[in-house]
Design a protein around this motif. Sequence first.
Motif, PDB file in Angstrom:
ATOM      1  N   GLU A   1       0.830  -1.221   0.000  1.00 51.50           N
ATOM      2  CA  GLU A   1       0.000   0.000   0.000  1.00 51.50           C
ATOM      3  C   GLU A   1       0.859   1.263   0.000  1.00 51.50           C
ATOM      4  O   GLU A   1       0.395   2.327  -0.440  1.00 51.50           O
ATOM      5  CB  GLU A   1      -0.956  -0.024   1.198  1.00 51.50           C
ATOM      6  CG  GLU A   1      -1.786  -1.312   1.209  1.00 51.50           C
ATOM      7  CD  GLU A   1      -3.197  -1.145   1.720  1.00 51.50           C
ATOM      8  OE1 GLU A   1      -3.427  -0.206   2.507  1.00 51.50           O
ATOM      9  OE2 GLU A   1      -4.072  -1.940   1.311  1.00 51.50           O
ATOM     10  N   ASP A   2       2.088   1.140   0.480  1.00 58.99           N
ATOM     11  CA  ASP A   2       2.983   2.304   0.419  1.00 58.99           C
ATOM     12  C   ASP A   2       3.318   2.667  -1.028  1.00 58.99           C
ATOM     13  O   ASP A   2       3.743   3.794  -1.313  1.00 58.99           O
ATOM     14  CB  ASP A   2       4.288   2.016   1.183  1.00 58.99           C
ATOM     15  CG  ASP A   2       4.039   1.959   2.693  1.00 58.99           C
ATOM     16  OD1 ASP A   2       2.972   2.430   3.126  1.00 58.99           O
ATOM     17  OD2 ASP A   2       4.899   1.421   3.409  1.00 58.99           O
TER      18      ASP A   2
ATOM     19  N   TYR B   1      -0.634   3.849  -2.677  1.00 57.64           N
ATOM     20  CA  TYR B   1      -1.161   5.158  -2.261  1.00 57.64           C
ATOM     21  C   TYR B   1      -0.108   6.275  -2.311  1.00 57.64           C
ATOM     22  O   TYR B   1      -0.336   7.361  -1.812  1.00 57.64           O
ATOM     23  CB  TYR B   1      -1.786   5.051  -0.871  1.00 57.64           C
ATOM     24  CG  TYR B   1      -2.954   4.074  -0.865  1.00 57.64           C
ATOM     25  CD1 TYR B   1      -4.107   4.359  -1.615  1.00 57.64           C
ATOM     26  CD2 TYR B   1      -2.891   2.875  -0.162  1.00 57.64           C
ATOM     27  CE1 TYR B   1      -5.167   3.448  -1.651  1.00 57.64           C
ATOM     28  CE2 TYR B   1      -3.945   1.974  -0.187  1.00 57.64           C
ATOM     29  CZ  TYR B   1      -5.081   2.260  -0.941  1.00 57.64           C
ATOM     30  OH  TYR B   1      -6.129   1.371  -0.994  1.00 57.64           O
ATOM     31  N   ASP B   2       1.038   5.990  -2.908  1.00 58.05           N
ATOM     32  CA  ASP B   2       2.084   7.016  -3.036  1.00 58.05           C
ATOM     33  C   ASP B   2       1.713   7.934  -4.207  1.00 58.05           C
ATOM     34  O   ASP B   2       1.678   7.490  -5.361  1.00 58.05           O
ATOM     35  CB  ASP B   2       3.428   6.319  -3.289  1.00 58.05           C
ATOM     36  CG  ASP B   2       4.569   7.315  -3.423  1.00 58.05           C
ATOM     37  OD1 ASP B   2       4.327   8.502  -3.755  1.00 58.05           O
ATOM     38  OD2 ASP B   2       5.726   6.898  -3.212  1.00 58.05           O
TER      39      ASP B   2
ATOM     40  N   LYS C   1      -7.119  -1.992  -6.178  1.00 55.98           N
ATOM     41  CA  LYS C   1      -6.782  -0.807  -5.369  1.00 55.98           C
ATOM     42  C   LYS C   1      -5.989   0.212  -6.189  1.00 55.98           C
ATOM     43  O   LYS C   1      -6.239   1.424  -6.121  1.00 55.98           O
ATOM     44  CB  LYS C   1      -5.952  -1.220  -4.154  1.00 55.98           C
ATOM     45  CG  LYS C   1      -6.752  -1.956  -3.083  1.00 55.98           C
ATOM     46  CD  LYS C   1      -5.825  -2.323  -1.905  1.00 55.98           C
ATOM     47  CE  LYS C   1      -6.564  -3.100  -0.837  1.00 55.98           C
ATOM     48  NZ  LYS C   1      -5.609  -3.655   0.159  1.00 55.98           N
TER      49      LYS C   1
ATOM     50  N   GLU D   1      -7.090   4.013  -7.463  1.00 52.57           N
ATOM     51  CA  GLU D   1      -6.305   5.228  -7.180  1.00 52.57           C
ATOM     52  C   GLU D   1      -5.920   5.981  -8.448  1.00 52.57           C
ATOM     53  O   GLU D   1      -5.219   6.991  -8.390  1.00 52.57           O
ATOM     54  CB  GLU D   1      -5.011   4.833  -6.449  1.00 52.57           C
ATOM     55  CG  GLU D   1      -5.189   4.591  -4.980  1.00 52.57           C
ATOM     56  CD  GLU D   1      -5.639   5.847  -4.242  1.00 52.57           C
ATOM     57  OE1 GLU D   1      -4.890   6.843  -4.233  1.00 52.57           O
ATOM     58  OE2 GLU D   1      -6.771   5.810  -3.705  1.00 52.57           O
TER      59      GLU D   1
ATOM     60  N   LYS E   1      -3.999   4.712 -10.864  1.00 56.82           N
ATOM     61  CA  LYS E   1      -2.670   4.332 -11.357  1.00 56.82           C
ATOM     62  C   LYS E   1      -2.820   3.449 -12.603  1.00 56.82           C
ATOM     63  O   LYS E   1      -3.765   2.660 -12.722  1.00 56.82           O
ATOM     64  CB  LYS E   1      -1.916   3.493 -10.308  1.00 56.82           C
ATOM     65  CG  LYS E   1      -1.889   4.051  -8.899  1.00 56.82           C
ATOM     66  CD  LYS E   1      -0.997   5.249  -8.748  1.00 56.82           C
ATOM     67  CE  LYS E   1      -0.705   5.503  -7.272  1.00 56.82           C
ATOM     68  NZ  LYS E   1      -0.374   6.920  -7.018  1.00 56.82           N
TER      69      LYS E   1
END
Lengths: 350, 350, 350, 350
Positions: A56-57, A60-61, A82, A86, A88
């Motif tokens: 997740e780092d 969600y970066d 996910k 986001e 991406k």
Amino acid sequence: MVNVGIIGYGYWGPNLVRNFFAAEDCCVKAVADSRPERLQQLGKVYPTIKGVRDAEDIIYDPGIDAVIIATPVSTHFTLAWKALAEGKHVLIEKPMTSSTEEAGLLINLAEQKRVLLMVDHTFLYTGAVQKMRQLVESQELGNIKYLDSTRINLGLFQSDINVLWDLAPHDISILNYIVDERPYSVNATGITHTNNNIENIAYLTVNYASGFIAHFNCSWTSPVKVRMMLVGGDQKMILYNDLEPTEKIKIYDTGYSYSNDEEKKRVLVDYRTGDIHVPKLATTEALLVMANDFISSIQEKKQPKSSCHLGLDVVRILEASNKSIKQSGLEVVLDASTVPSQSSTQEVLI
Amino acid sequence: MVNVGIIGYGYWGPNLVRNFFAAEDCCVKAVADSRPERLQQLGKVYPTIKGVRDAEDIIYDPGIDAVIIATPVSTHFTLAWKALAEGKHVLIEKPMTSSTEEAGLLINLAEQKRVLLMVDHTFLYTGAVQKMRQLVESQELGNIKYLDSTRINLGLFQSDINVLWDLAPHDISILNYIVDERPYSVNATGITHTNNNIENIAYLTVNYASGFIAHFNCSWTSPVKVRMMLVGGDQKMILYNDLEPTEKIKIYDTGYSYSNDEEKKRVLVDYRTGDIHVPKLATTEALLVMANDFISSIQEKKQPKSSCHLGLDVVRILEASNKSIKQSGLEVVLDASTVPSQSSTQEVLI
Amino acid sequence: MVNVGIIGYGYWGPNLVRNFFAAEDCCVKAVADSRPERLQQLGKVYPTIKGVRDAEDIIYDPGIDAVIIATPVSTHFTLAWKALAEGKHVLIEKPMTSSTEEAGLLINLAEQKRVLLMVDHTFLYTGAVQKMRQLVESQELGNIKYLDSTRINLGLFQSDINVLWDLAPHDISILNYIVDERPYSVNATGITHTNNNIENIAYLTVNYASGFIAHFNCSWTSPVKVRMMLVGGDQKMILYNDLEPTEKIKIYDTGYSYSNDEEKKRVLVDYRTGDIHVPKLATTEALLVMANDFISSIQEKKQPKSSCHLGLDVVRILEASNKSIKQSGLEVVLDASTVPSQSSTQEVLI
Amino acid sequence: MVNVGIIGYGYWGPNLVRNFFAAEDCCVKAVADSRPERLQQLGKVYPTIKGVRDAEDIIYDPGIDAVIIATPVSTHFTLAWKALAEGKHVLIEKPMTSSTEEAGLLINLAEQKRVLLMVDHTFLYTGAVQKMRQLVESQELGNIKYLDSTRINLGLFQSDINVLWDLAPHDISILNYIVDERPYSVNATGITHTNNNIENIAYLTVNYASGFIAHFNCSWTSPVKVRMMLVGGDQKMILYNDLEPTEKIKIYDTGYSYSNDEEKKRVLVDYRTGDIHVPKLATTEALLVMANDFISSIQEKKQPKSSCHLGLDVVRILEASNKSIKQSGLEVVLDASTVPSQSSTQEVLI
């Protein structure tokens, strides 16, 4: 410049890092792996890349534009979902997901978010497969009649997927890439030599309405390594031996035709053998070409060679193969609209 | 001295004549073929052998003790029946008959007449197959787990039998000769590339209750000739490449075993690779050894290696493969008593 | 801990850096190369290693214990001489020097300074060559009779050394490593296909008093790559094919013997063929094993496998081969004390 | 119709009988062999051919037009001389004679008697060699630069001739057939592993004024059979592997060129690799084509492909190779008129 993060630094991850490191207009920002010793290994070779424990780092970066997923298949869907949510761009290792349902959901989300979703079927970027596609497309083989692939080795028994899910994605992606027609059904048989009900030897036949047929022989229990594919047309035929260092593709000027002998009420078949041609192939590392295709597809908003649709089609065949194996080789229909009339005993895949 | 007559002087007949000519305690009295040019050819090479147009001139010749049938499969039953009824010993080319019913009738008649009925599965007499049988019997391979055979070529399309009936008898006879367990079912798929409904490419899986599996890949439409068989045990594995001039058999000291990792709830598989051994093989021509086995089995009233029972078992698998292909790969049961419980969708072969 | 500096970051240098980086008890402190782009490349991959333009910055660095020389052959002597004079341990890439005189001077200096002088004949550290030495030493081959090596390729034409100096050091070092006897003479022939008088194809015969013979076939102008060596004894023979991924060594249980047929006044030769054995070989990267041998030989003050004396013997044969080629294949004597009496037309190498 | 008699029914004789039996316009009248068991063998297979004990019964038979000599080399001259003197056409097995002197005498006698004298260099009649000649003649290879042949096996040690006389005639005849230039000298080295002074391993280099070079590696003591020849031009190169069942000839679109870098005072070499082409070859048995060439050359009074002049040239090289081996590899000049000036230490072959 596209900033990428890579999730998973196991067997394939280092190859991805090395090639995205070398790709154009691309910067590898971070790599995630839950195992400290893997991150330590990463740090020794690439001190400039940030190593993180938690996927997740990366997801969600906000500094990361694209996420590359190189984890076990069962985790692909959740991670990709996910990342797409986001906004991406996402590249997933083959096979794309554990089911067609999951693959379909990801494709829909990517379209909605207007981001690129791609699957890493690396073989499509080899000089050998590019040459095979060109030979089929240009009709140099004539009408294409069969594809027969053997991919066997003494290999690592997987504990979550069977040998077809492990090895056949390579060959099925090649099949789907060079043949336009979509199959209508599959039959698969196999055997488990351990007690976990996961096949270590399996055989898959893929059936087509036109009379084309494809067959795949996969094993983790062969003492010899074989990576051989035959692609036959009625004008020419190809032998693709991936273990040959340079002569990977041989084109046989070999064909056959038939006519009806009305008098004797039988079919006469003529066959012909001629010269063999071994084309020089591009030798750029396929994974680097794939990485560049991913980056340039993001930048130019184009479809990559190894698209998510091709990835879905591969999963569809794998999913049907599982159904067939578990029902003793019963034919499993992929596309009911194209089933020839003579088929009778079948299960229809949803 | 056994006096023999040979019916059929086509492709295989001259090889039979040459080897029975050379066999011990044997005299080739007559050869029958309806084509005058074939008899003329015979006369040039073997002026001492009588050439006749009609098979019955051999079958009803009281000076002939044994009849060898080298004609198309569809004629095997009638010719063999007549010869057995006359009290002649009979050798039939593979495959034995067109159906298990015919094969059963011949076996019964031969028993009743107390004469020898044998099928010419020549491969059983090669040094390679003798060595493989010895390795399996002596348990040197450990528990035998799979047999995988590829027999492909650009070959003559037959007009009466499909590619499995043409090519697979060699490999199925080897299977039956080296493996004691009897299979419980088969699955087969294939394709016809002409309009006569006779498969030119076919794939056959043979299933066993113990978890052993056998697979056969046969084609008349391959640009390359492959004659390769893998036989794998959990201790050692064999690669049999019949195209190698001398190194036909390679024995790999390669094996695998598994254990249960209770904690992680998964199966752990260990595999092992070691040295390779290439045994020197007997090089006597297999057909001559077969001819001598036929003659000595008549004289000593013993069962030959390539018995009529083995011939029947080969036909049983071929017959079932036809049923399976025509029903889209449906599992066809050979022996309902040994079917494992998990099988569900099957047809039982009568 | 041994601190090393590496001179030369061209074709082979990166492999040396990578393996000394991985070697035990060793630290790569600095790499010298006069080309800025090479140092830039080094910096990208190994930011912790100091890049210097001048070799003397390594040779005269008091923090460096051992110097590794990976530059063109013509520079080996001067660089090694300076480093030895400074009391550094020295590892030189093959071939050791341009002449036996230079090699002898270096050996003397190293002895005087009590430091290690070693030559990197990497092949000696492969599993294949270790196995071959063991088979010869243990007398398993019987009396060793010949070594025949072919090393051909479409390769880079060198501008300072001919094809024998470029390719044969591998094979000659193997010869010297596995055979104890020293040769007494050589013959060499070759051809130049450019106008610089540097042979691109050459053939070398090395003669021994015992009747053993060695032959080397080297070419930069072959369309196919061959790396094949035969080593024959009168009891067993070895085929070493370095291009095979795993089956590099095949041991043939093949031999011959002779006797005199007094009556017919002739020699009777019996030969025998038997099984073939393919041993599993160690797969550790040879260059890493070599690096560890260099470091541990420094620490334990022992002779490495690839010693400077072996390196000198390789140069001696190469030097003599040059003399022979330039004199139309004339026999050039290496060691006059062991010349058999029948030799008559020779040049004695000083 | 040409009536032929064959002297010698040993190893090669049966092949000659079989093919002259099948040749057009030809009748095999008689075969001579001093061994009764050989004549008995002949009678069983060919009852119509007369078997005689004495070669003179063929030579002096007025019903015989042509004599074929398949006896040991040492007897070739006397038998051929007698037959030519009788006005018979003569075919001699390779090598033609034991010396160039003998060969020259036979050629003169045949011219005087106006009969055909031919040598059986069978390989010239293979599809492979015909294709190679065509590729060289048509300049498709560019300027031809080298020929490198390896012919090794575990073979019968001869008691009268060494391994070069036994095996190299095949390769030297191919060399002479495809290359027009005549060599000026040879170097040969070898070894005897028995006590009869007959080399069982030998290496031969043949030198040409143009810079072309040929090399031959022959052995009776190799555990593997190799039959490989490379023919390199500066435009294309050929790999001829006679052990390949069908792909005997591979044509590599591989070449090289060079230029002078004036500034750096060195030669720059460019090389190029491209596609590979494997031509389909004629598959008629070479010996039958040779037999038909012999018969039709008699009838049409034309020179055969495998002429007595080519046969003499082969003997010339073999004879010189013997001189070179016995003088420790000294260069032996064949044709003093074409020796390049740089050669210095040589023996001139009379």
